[in-house]
Design a protein around this motif. Structure first.
Motif, mmCIF file in Angstrom:
data_model
loop_
_atom_site.group_PDB
_atom_site.id
_atom_site.type_symbol
_atom_site.label_atom_id
_atom_site.label_comp_id
_atom_site.label_asym_id
_atom_site.label_seq_id
_atom_site.Cartn_x
_atom_site.Cartn_y
_atom_site.Cartn_z
ATOM 1 N N ILE A 158 1.776 3.984 -18.484
ATOM 2 C CA ILE A 158 1.211 3.197 -17.382
ATOM 3 C C ILE A 158 2.251 3.121 -16.276
ATOM 4 C CG2 ILE A 158 0.257 0.960 -16.675
ATOM 5 C CD1 ILE A 158 -0.615 0.448 -19.511
ATOM 6 N N SER A 159 1.876 3.532 -15.083
ATOM 7 C CA SER A 159 2.822 3.527 -13.966
ATOM 8 C C SER A 159 2.094 3.820 -12.667
ATOM 9 C CB SER A 159 3.890 4.605 -14.175
ATOM 10 O OG SER A 159 4.701 4.702 -13.019
ATOM 11 N N ALA A 160 2.670 3.329 -11.575
ATOM 12 C CA ALA A 160 2.198 3.773 -10.269
ATOM 13 C C ALA A 160 2.612 5.230 -10.076
ATOM 14 C CB ALA A 160 2.812 2.902 -9.176
ATOM 15 N N LEU A 161 1.936 5.932 -9.190
ATOM 16 C CA LEU A 161 2.395 7.241 -8.720
ATOM 17 C C LEU A 161 2.718 7.021 -7.242
ATOM 18 C CD1 LEU A 161 -0.305 9.600 -10.298
ATOM 19 C CD2 LEU A 161 1.875 8.863 -11.260
ATOM 20 N N PRO A 162 3.880 7.543 -6.779
ATOM 21 C CA PRO A 162 4.367 7.164 -5.445
ATOM 22 C C PRO A 162 3.362 7.390 -4.317
ATOM 23 C CG PRO A 162 6.048 8.387 -6.629
ATOM 24 C CD PRO A 162 4.805 8.442 -7.477
ATOM 25 N N GLY A 163 2.602 8.463 -4.407
ATOM 26 C CA GLY A 163 1.708 8.787 -3.295
ATOM 27 C C GLY A 163 0.264 8.415 -3.556
ATOM 28 N N ALA A 164 0.012 7.724 -4.690
ATOM 29 C CA ALA A 164 -1.391 7.512 -5.055
ATOM 30 C C ALA A 164 -1.782 6.059 -5.297
ATOM 31 C CB ALA A 164 -1.729 8.336 -6.306
ATOM 32 N N ILE A 165 -0.873 5.278 -5.825
ATOM 33 C CA ILE A 165 -1.267 3.950 -6.315
ATOM 34 C C ILE A 165 -0.575 2.847 -5.502
ATOM 35 C CG2 ILE A 165 -1.481 2.493 -8.371
ATOM 36 C CD1 ILE A 165 -2.631 5.151 -9.075
ATOM 37 N N ASP A 166 -1.361 1.991 -4.890
ATOM 38 C CA ASP A 166 -0.795 0.825 -4.208
ATOM 39 C C ASP A 166 -0.039 -0.012 -5.231
ATOM 40 O OD1 ASP A 166 -2.149 1.725 -2.008
ATOM 41 O OD2 ASP A 166 -3.821 0.300 -2.214
ATOM 42 N N GLN A 167 1.137 -0.522 -4.818
ATOM 43 C CA GLN A 167 1.953 -1.248 -5.783
ATOM 44 C C GLN A 167 1.770 -2.751 -5.670
ATOM 45 O OE1 GLN A 167 5.857 0.693 -4.776
ATOM 46 N NE2 GLN A 167 4.212 1.874 -3.826
ATOM 47 N N LYS A 168 1.912 -3.417 -6.822
ATOM 48 C CA LYS A 168 1.972 -4.882 -6.839
ATOM 49 C C LYS A 168 3.251 -5.236 -7.583
ATOM 50 C CE LYS A 168 -3.054 -5.499 -7.273
ATOM 51 N NZ LYS A 168 -4.103 -6.391 -7.817
ATOM 52 N N PRO A 169 4.169 -5.933 -6.911
ATOM 53 C CA PRO A 169 5.455 -6.250 -7.551
ATOM 54 C C PRO A 169 5.273 -6.976 -8.880
ATOM 55 C CG PRO A 169 5.498 -6.815 -5.225
ATOM 56 C CD PRO A 169 4.081 -6.439 -5.546
ATOM 57 N N PRO A 188 0.819 -1.216 0.000
ATOM 58 C CA PRO A 188 0.000 0.000 0.000
ATOM 59 C C PRO A 188 0.855 1.268 0.000
ATOM 60 C CG PRO A 188 -0.428 -1.371 1.955
ATOM 61 C CD PRO A 188 0.772 -1.939 1.270
ATOM 62 N N VAL A 189 0.279 2.337 -0.504
ATOM 63 C CA VAL A 189 0.941 3.641 -0.456
ATOM 64 C C VAL A 189 1.236 3.972 1.002
ATOM 65 C CG1 VAL A 189 0.563 6.108 -0.764
ATOM 66 C CG2 VAL A 189 -0.167 4.518 -2.545
ATOM 67 N N LYS A 190 2.435 4.476 1.257
ATOM 68 C CA LYS A 190 2.780 4.812 2.632
ATOM 69 C C LYS A 190 2.172 6.177 2.980
ATOM 70 C CE LYS A 190 7.144 2.301 2.440
ATOM 71 N NZ LYS A 190 6.397 1.230 1.810
ATOM 72 N N PRO A 191 1.532 6.264 4.144
ATOM 73 C CA PRO A 191 0.864 7.526 4.515
ATOM 74 C C PRO A 191 1.827 8.714 4.502
ATOM 75 C CG PRO A 191 0.359 5.771 6.097
ATOM 76 C CD PRO A 191 1.354 5.211 5.141
ATOM 77 N N GLU A 192 3.073 8.477 4.948
ATOM 78 C CA GLU A 192 3.996 9.622 5.011
ATOM 79 C C GLU A 192 4.381 10.094 3.606
ATOM 80 O OE1 GLU A 192 4.586 6.578 6.076
ATOM 81 O OE2 GLU A 192 6.609 5.884 5.600
ATOM 82 N N ILE A 193 4.351 9.180 2.622
ATOM 83 C CA ILE A 193 4.636 9.583 1.244
ATOM 84 C C ILE A 193 3.414 10.311 0.670
ATOM 85 C CG2 ILE A 193 5.130 8.744 -1.099
ATOM 86 C CD1 ILE A 193 7.456 7.711 0.241
#
Ligand code: WTA
Length: 644
Positions: free
Chosen positions: A420-431, A8-13
């Motif tokens: 297509i990409s995650a955004l560091p503060g917005a998108i939960d990542q899946k490896p 999940p996106v880290k709250p501090e990020i």
């Protein structure tokens, strides 16, 4: 390995990010509902000489026409330089880290502006005019970025050719765009070795009568031959040049650059990008995907000879007033700690590299990473090929200490920037997943018949609508542009990639579905390698496919039929590998060559690559239907003699 977890996106990020989930959802909704309004607003991130009033004018059918901001006027170099002078003239624009760890340079925006003006004036003095094509064949030195921006400044169209390409490959590209001027250096340096760039140019020039001027930057001081009347030392020509050169007003749809890339057929094609849309896309994606904050140090490890270097070393970061790091060296020289030492030395905050580098470094274990601090790192990026979950997790745990989000960015030379990409503060990542489309990007998955597939599924990855950074044509061959990208699936841009979409709408890129191989993140057309092989006197026929490779992602596997009477020896095998290196460049060297007395062909003479791919991948128990082959016995021989 078990199903990879979601991170999940880290709250501090999220708390400090330019885009959090709510903003991403809002942007995506607005871009979908009213693209004109959304991109009109985003176009303001660029400084226009005349702001655009017409935003989007696109058709993906018929003659295919793509125009963005078409009545706007701007200059790309002014956006990367001039507009920053008042506010950040003394800020470092480029940190250059040499191949030799003892060498570095810091170039401020003011200094970069002056140097670009100087080079622009040199080009002008040599007769370069708006619209002329300038070939750039450079090592990873500051002057490579200067050359690119100098072309943009005077409205010349740059065609950067990767310094690892052979004289032949360079010549083909000079000829295709009819370039009369070239900028190079005496030599390049990589991993302690010299690359003879000027000598390669001399060899290429023999078959390039259109080449009239060669500007040579003195980089190593190595011995080179200078041809009278043609070759010019940059430092001599620049010495008398004024440090001011007004930026040429360019229409948004005037060409900015050509970049050659491999396709499934024929010679590499000249992907053409224009000025306005590309600049908006470069700036937009660099800022949001990397969550770039003012003052941060950003490092993309690509070479400027690839599109990643164009958009994410030069245009994107400089348009955003960033400090961009340019690295001349390689990940394992002097040792495999190098990347992380550079990160510590220059306090790098954002680091963007390729899966192949990660996999290669993984082999050495955690030691070389863990002996460095990396405390400055905040965001990590990946590009160029699918990143396998093992490499993703190693990058995340070992390099990023589980602190830094990873953005796995899917895009292509043709797309100009990330789609297509995650955004560091917005998108939960899946490896292993590139995750979700950026705002304004409309991916669709279609089956072989062009039917759009809904929900969780797998298919051919297409884009249903345009985005500002999209390529506009194949240089000099609009028909090929239409054929390559818009004829397979009507009304869509076809990427050539396959992808899976999961139940959360996340995209998992599965790799090319055409005859393109992705070797260490570099695109190679199988047809190119085949034509290099058959150019050898002892080769009668060749078929080339990709196969899974631990480090490179894909390796090059060649089946070679020799001319009657020639002996298949170890020596000849080595000779053919060297031959391809010399014909195209080291990145095209086959990893395996199998002697093939015959190739599996249909009765109409078409090579069945599907079978060759299976044999190369050692999946010989699932060869599928071979009954349509002219001579099924060929397959048995190939299976028996497969290269280990
Ligand atoms: C592949 C490089 C999976 C893909 C920017 C594409 C990727 C080709 C990714 C373009 C990624 C690039 N995940 N595959 N994150 N990024 N690719 O033109 O097959 O050199 O079509 O552009 O690389 O390569 P190109």
């Amino acid at each position: 390995m078990s199903q990879p977890e979601t991170i999940p996106v880290k709250p501090e990020i999220a708390a400090n990010a330019l885009v959090d989930r709510a903003r991403y959802d809002d942007m995506a909704r607005r871009a979908a509902e009213n693209p004109e309004a959304f991109w009109a607003e985003e176009s303001k991130r660029i400084t226009w000489m005349t702001p655009p009033t017409r935003i989007k004018n696109v058709t993906f059918t018929g003659n295919v026409s793509i125009k963005w901001f078409e009545d706007g006027v701007l200059n790309a170099s002014a956006n990367c330089l001039d507009r920053h002078l008042a506010t950040r003239g003394d800020q470092v624009a480029i940190i250059w880290e040499g191949d030799d760890p003892g060498e570095q340079k810091h170039v401020t925006y003011r200094e970069l502006h002056a140097e670009v003006c100087r080079m622009a004036n040199v080009l002008k003095s040599l007769g370069v005019r708006k619209g002329d094509r300038v070939t750039v064949y450079m090592p990873m030195i500051v002057e490579a970025a200067v050359a690119i921006l100098a072309c943009a400044r005077i409205g010349a169209v740059h065609s950067v050719v990767f310094g690892g390409f052979s004289p032949d490959s360079l010549a083909n590209r000079i000829q295709d765009c009819d370039s009369s001027i070239l900028i190079t250096a005496d030599e390049g340096r990589r991993g302690g070795r010299k690359v003879p760039l000027k000598a390669n140019v001399d060899a290429a020039a023999k078959s390039c009568p259109m080449l009239k001027k060669v500007v040579v930057v003195k980089a190593t001081g190595g011995q080179v031959d200078m041809q009278d009347g043609r070759d010019v030392w940059y430092h001599e020509a620049a010495a008398t040049m004024p440090l001011d050169c007004p930026p040429e007003p360019m229409n948004a749809e005037d060409p900015l650059f050509i970049l050659y890339t491999s396709g499934s057929t024929g010679k590499p094609k000249g992907v053409l990008h224009t000025t306005g849309g590309y600049m908006v896309w470069a700036s937009f994606t660099h800022q949001y995907v990397f969550d770039y904050h003012d003052g941060e140090v950003y490092w993309c490890t690509a070479d400027v000879g690839w599109v990643t270097g164009h958009t994410y070393i030069v245009y994107g970061p400089l348009a955003n007033g960033a400090t961009t790091l340019m690295f001349e060296g390689i990940p394992n020289y002097p040792d495999t700690s190098r990347f992380w030492q550079v990160v510590d030395k220059h306090k790098v905050n954002i680091f963007y590299t390729a899966p192949t580098a990660i996999r290669a470094l993984m082999r050495d274990g955690e030691g070389p990473v863990k002996k460095t601090s990396r405390a400055s790192l905040r965001v990590l990026g990946s590009v160029g090929e699918p990143i396998n979950p093992e490499a993703w997790l190693w990058y995340y745990r070992v390099v990023g200490d589980q602190r830094c989000p990873i953005v796995d960015t899917w895009w292509q030379t043709e797309t100009g920037g990330i789609l297509i990409s995650a955004l560091p503060g917005a998108i939960d990542q899946k490896p292993g997943s590139a995750t979700l489309p950026l705002p304004g990007v409309k991916p669709v998955l279609v089956d072989g018949d062009g039917n759009v597939l809904e929900g969780a599924t797998e298919g051919n990855l297409c884009l249903a609508d345009s985005w500002p950074g999209q390529m506009r044509t194949v240089y000099g061959d609009h028909e090929r542009f239409i054929q390559t990208y818009f004829s397979t699936f009507r009304g869509f841009y076809f990427s050539g990639d396959g992808a899976r979409r999961d139940e959360d709408g996340y995209y998992w890129i599965t790799g090319r579905v055409d005859d393109v191989i992705n070797v260490s993140g570099h695109r190679m057309g199988t047809a190119e390698v085949e034509s290099a092989l058959v150019a050898h006197a002892k080769v009668a026929e060749a078929a080339v496919v990709g196969f899974p490779h631990d480090i490179k992602g894909q390796g090059i596997y060649a089946y070679v039929t020799l001319v009657a009477g020639e002996e298949p020896t170890e020596e000849l095998r080595k000779e053919l590998v060297m031959w391809v290196r010399k014909e195209i460049g080291p990145i095209a060297a086959p990893d395996a060559i199998q002697w093939a007395p015959g190739l599996p062909k249909t009765r109409s003479g078409k090579i069945m690559r599907r079978i060759l791919r299976k044999i190369a991948a050692n999946e010989t128990d699932s060869l599928g239907d071979t009954s349509t082959l002219a001579d099924p016995a060929v397959v048995d021989d190939l299976v028996r003699n497969r290269m280990a």
